[in-house]
Design a protein around this motif. Structure first.
Motif, PDB file in Angstrom:
ATOM      1  N   LEU A 183       0.844  -1.186   0.000  1.00 38.43           N
ATOM      2  CA  LEU A 183       0.000   0.000   0.000  1.00 38.43           C
ATOM      3  C   LEU A 183       0.886   1.245   0.000  1.00 38.43           C
ATOM      4  CD1 LEU A 183      -2.508  -1.146   2.770  1.00 38.43           C
ATOM      5  CD2 LEU A 183      -2.780  -1.341   0.283  1.00 38.43           C
ATOM      6  N   LYS A 184       0.664   2.128  -0.938  1.00 44.61           N
ATOM      7  CA  LYS A 184       1.451   3.353  -1.030  1.00 44.61           C
ATOM      8  C   LYS A 184       0.797   4.433  -0.181  1.00 44.61           C
ATOM      9  CE  LYS A 184       3.555   6.541  -4.353  1.00 44.61           C
ATOM     10  NZ  LYS A 184       3.720   6.890  -5.794  1.00 44.61           N
ATOM     11  N   LEU A 185       1.493   4.846   0.878  1.00 49.09           N
ATOM     12  CA  LEU A 185       0.973   5.882   1.765  1.00 49.09           C
ATOM     13  C   LEU A 185       1.337   7.272   1.272  1.00 49.09           C
ATOM     14  CD1 LEU A 185       1.821   4.230   5.207  1.00 49.09           C
ATOM     15  CD2 LEU A 185      -0.269   4.012   3.848  1.00 49.09           C
ATOM     16  N   SER A 186       2.521   7.414   0.683  1.00 48.48           N
ATOM     17  CA  SER A 186       2.981   8.671   0.117  1.00 48.48           C
ATOM     18  C   SER A 186       4.103   8.348  -0.866  1.00 48.48           C
ATOM     19  CB  SER A 186       3.482   9.615   1.221  1.00 48.48           C
ATOM     20  OG  SER A 186       4.662   9.100   1.820  1.00 48.48           O
ATOM     21  N   ASN A 187       4.766   9.366  -1.361  1.00 53.56           N
ATOM     22  CA  ASN A 187       5.876   9.130  -2.282  1.00 53.56           C
ATOM     23  C   ASN A 187       7.049   8.437  -1.598  1.00 53.56           C
ATOM     24  OD1 ASN A 187       4.526  10.282  -4.456  1.00 53.56           O
ATOM     25  ND2 ASN A 187       5.321  12.349  -4.022  1.00 53.56           N
ATOM     26  N   GLU A 188       7.132   8.554  -0.273  1.00 47.42           N
ATOM     27  CA  GLU A 188       8.267   7.993   0.456  1.00 47.42           C
ATOM     28  C   GLU A 188       7.905   6.798   1.330  1.00 47.42           C
ATOM     29  OE1 GLU A 188       9.841  11.332   2.600  1.00 47.42           O
ATOM     30  OE2 GLU A 188      11.239  11.825   0.971  1.00 47.42           O
ATOM     31  N   TRP A 189       6.645   6.693   1.741  1.00 46.18           N
ATOM     32  CA  TRP A 189       6.257   5.654   2.686  1.00 46.18           C
ATOM     33  C   TRP A 189       5.361   4.610   2.027  1.00 46.18           C
ATOM     34  CZ3 TRP A 189       8.310   5.251   7.479  1.00 46.18           C
ATOM     35  CH2 TRP A 189       8.947   6.366   8.014  1.00 46.18           C
ATOM     36  N   LYS A 190       5.652   3.329   2.362  1.00 44.06           N
ATOM     37  CA  LYS A 190       4.828   2.210   1.896  1.00 44.06           C
ATOM     38  C   LYS A 190       4.522   1.302   3.079  1.00 44.06           C
ATOM     39  CE  LYS A 190       6.938   2.170  -2.710  1.00 44.06           C
ATOM     40  NZ  LYS A 190       7.760   1.389  -3.674  1.00 44.06           N
ATOM     41  N   LEU A 191       3.343   0.754   3.082  1.00 44.34           N
ATOM     42  CA  LEU A 191       2.915  -0.181   4.122  1.00 44.34           C
ATOM     43  C   LEU A 191       2.675  -1.540   3.475  1.00 44.34           C
ATOM     44  CD1 LEU A 191       2.127  -0.238   7.187  1.00 44.34           C
ATOM     45  CD2 LEU A 191      -0.257  -0.040   6.410  1.00 44.34           C
ATOM     46  N   THR A 232       2.351 -10.160   9.737  1.00 41.24           N
ATOM     47  CA  THR A 232       3.419  -9.157   9.830  1.00 41.24           C
ATOM     48  C   THR A 232       2.999  -7.877   9.122  1.00 41.24           C
ATOM     49  OG1 THR A 232       5.064 -10.933   9.799  1.00 41.24           O
ATOM     50  CG2 THR A 232       5.857  -8.698   9.395  1.00 41.24           C
ATOM     51  N   VAL A 233       3.422  -6.742   9.658  1.00 36.23           N
ATOM     52  CA  VAL A 233       3.222  -5.457   8.993  1.00 36.23           C
ATOM     53  C   VAL A 233       4.567  -4.751   8.925  1.00 36.23           C
ATOM     54  CG1 VAL A 233       2.084  -3.213   9.058  1.00 36.23           C
ATOM     55  CG2 VAL A 233       0.842  -5.256   9.802  1.00 36.23           C
ATOM     56  N   HIS A 234       4.986  -4.429   7.709  1.00 39.17           N
ATOM     57  CA  HIS A 234       6.234  -3.688   7.502  1.00 39.17           C
ATOM     58  C   HIS A 234       5.930  -2.288   6.980  1.00 39.17           C
ATOM     59  CE1 HIS A 234       8.359  -7.649   7.482  1.00 39.17           C
ATOM     60  NE2 HIS A 234       9.323  -6.908   8.005  1.00 39.17           N
ATOM     61  N   THR A 235       6.756  -1.347   7.399  1.00 36.66           N
ATOM     62  CA  THR A 235       6.714   0.010   6.857  1.00 36.66           C
ATOM     63  C   THR A 235       8.053   0.294   6.191  1.00 36.66           C
ATOM     64  OG1 THR A 235       5.228   0.761   8.611  1.00 36.66           O
ATOM     65  CG2 THR A 235       6.412   2.444   7.383  1.00 36.66           C
TER      66      THR A 235
END
Length: 321
Positions: free
Chosen positions: A203-211, A230-233
């Motif tokens: 899941l793309k949260l922003s241009n820099e962060w992905k979940l 598991t959940v990775h950021t």
């Protein structure tokens, strides 16, 4: 029952309950998602690059020689990324009990449903070793145990499917399909079938962060199942942090860095390093109260990196796996 006999039965139980999970015979690496070849041969050559990996896990068990699991693997694509090959070495050391696995795998990939489907198989050998001389005998009456060494080698077979889309993946596999049960020196050795189902979503949260949430469901025939969620950021294709809950009673904290982006070498080789700390909850803490795991992953770009099946671009997650 003497202390020595009790200790041997305890070790045998841990071989079946490793990672504090009842019925588990294969070692479990909390950061398995960075080396899917361990649970599914269809991961062979899943990306257009040569990938080499080394994992090491140390169990917090007060045995004489400690307890640890190590994994070494390499996989690569062939024929415009339509075929993948791989090799896997696994070592489990539990004081005077040792298990070694060596496997070779191959996968075939096709484009389907806007993604890639891979069919894979592996074949190899599994060795069980039992050396009582590594055990400190406390009861002289049990000294005869030293004569009962075990060194057994048996063939092994696995198969799996792996589907990868631009934003998600799903895998199904079966390992130890021969389902071997044998004995040596009146000691039963069992290598039951392990079934795995795993998947993940990016899941793309922003241009820099992905979940990236993911899961792994394991079932061991005639024994039990376990579920790992598991959940990775991921931050800027550079760092990642994760937390994992494993049924029935384990938590894992994970972190890692893509060193090649941190140092900015400018080359075509990618280097990732990861660390995980596992903590066992509840009444299972006496088996292994904590575990630590590290891995090193190196990706080498190949001449086929820009060529894909039927010359169609197959997108993969830049960090996951």
């Amino acid at each position: 029952m003497s202390q020595t006999k009790w200790f041997i039965w305890a070790i045998a139980g841990i071989m079946v309950n490793i990672s504090a999970v009842k019925g588990q015979q294969d070692p479990f690496f909390s950061q398995y998602m960075f080396n899917g070849l361990f649970i599914n041969p269809a991961y062979s050559g899943y990306q257009p690059k040569i990938q080499a990996a080394a994992f090491h896990k140390k169990y917090g068990v007060p045995f004489q020689s400690g307890a640890s699991s190590s994994l070494f693997s390499i996989n690569a694509p062939l024929r415009y990324n339509q075929i993948g090959i791989g090799a896997l070495l696994v070592n489990d050391q539990y004081s005077f009990l040792t298990r070694n696995d060596i496997k070779a795998s191959m996968a075939y990939k096709i484009n389907i449903f806007k993604g890639t489907m891979a069919f894979g198989m592996n074949i190899g050998l599994t060795q069980f070793r039992f050396d009582p001389e590594l055990l400190k005998i406390k009861d002289i009456d049990d000294y005869k145990i030293n004569e009962d060494r075990i060194n057994k080698i048996t063939p092994d077979l696995g198969a799996g499917l792996f589907y990868q889309h631009r934003i998600f993946y799903l895998g199904v596999s079966g390992m130890h399909l021969f389902n071997r049960t044998f004995s040596q020196n009146n000691v039963p050795l069992i290598l039951p079938i392990h079934l795995y189902v795993n998947g993940g979503l990016q899941l793309k949260l922003s241009n820099e962060w992905k979940l990236v949430p993911s899961f792994l469901l394991r079932y061991i025939t005639n024994r039990t199942y376990t579920l790992d969620v598991t959940v990775h950021t991921f931050y800027s294709d550079l760092l990642w942090f994760g937390i994992s809950a494993r049924e029935p009673s384990l938590l894992s904290a994970q972190t890692g860095v893509k060193l090649s982006n941190l140092i900015k070498t400018g080359g075509t080789t990618e280097v990732k390093v990861g660390y995980a700390f596992d903590y066992v909850l509840g009444n299972r803490r006496y088996i292994a109260p904590s575990m630590q795991e590290i891995f090193l992953l190196i990706d080498f770009q190949t001449g086929n990196s820009t060529k894909t099946i039927k010359k169609q671009k197959i997108k993969v997650s830049p960090l996951f796996f």
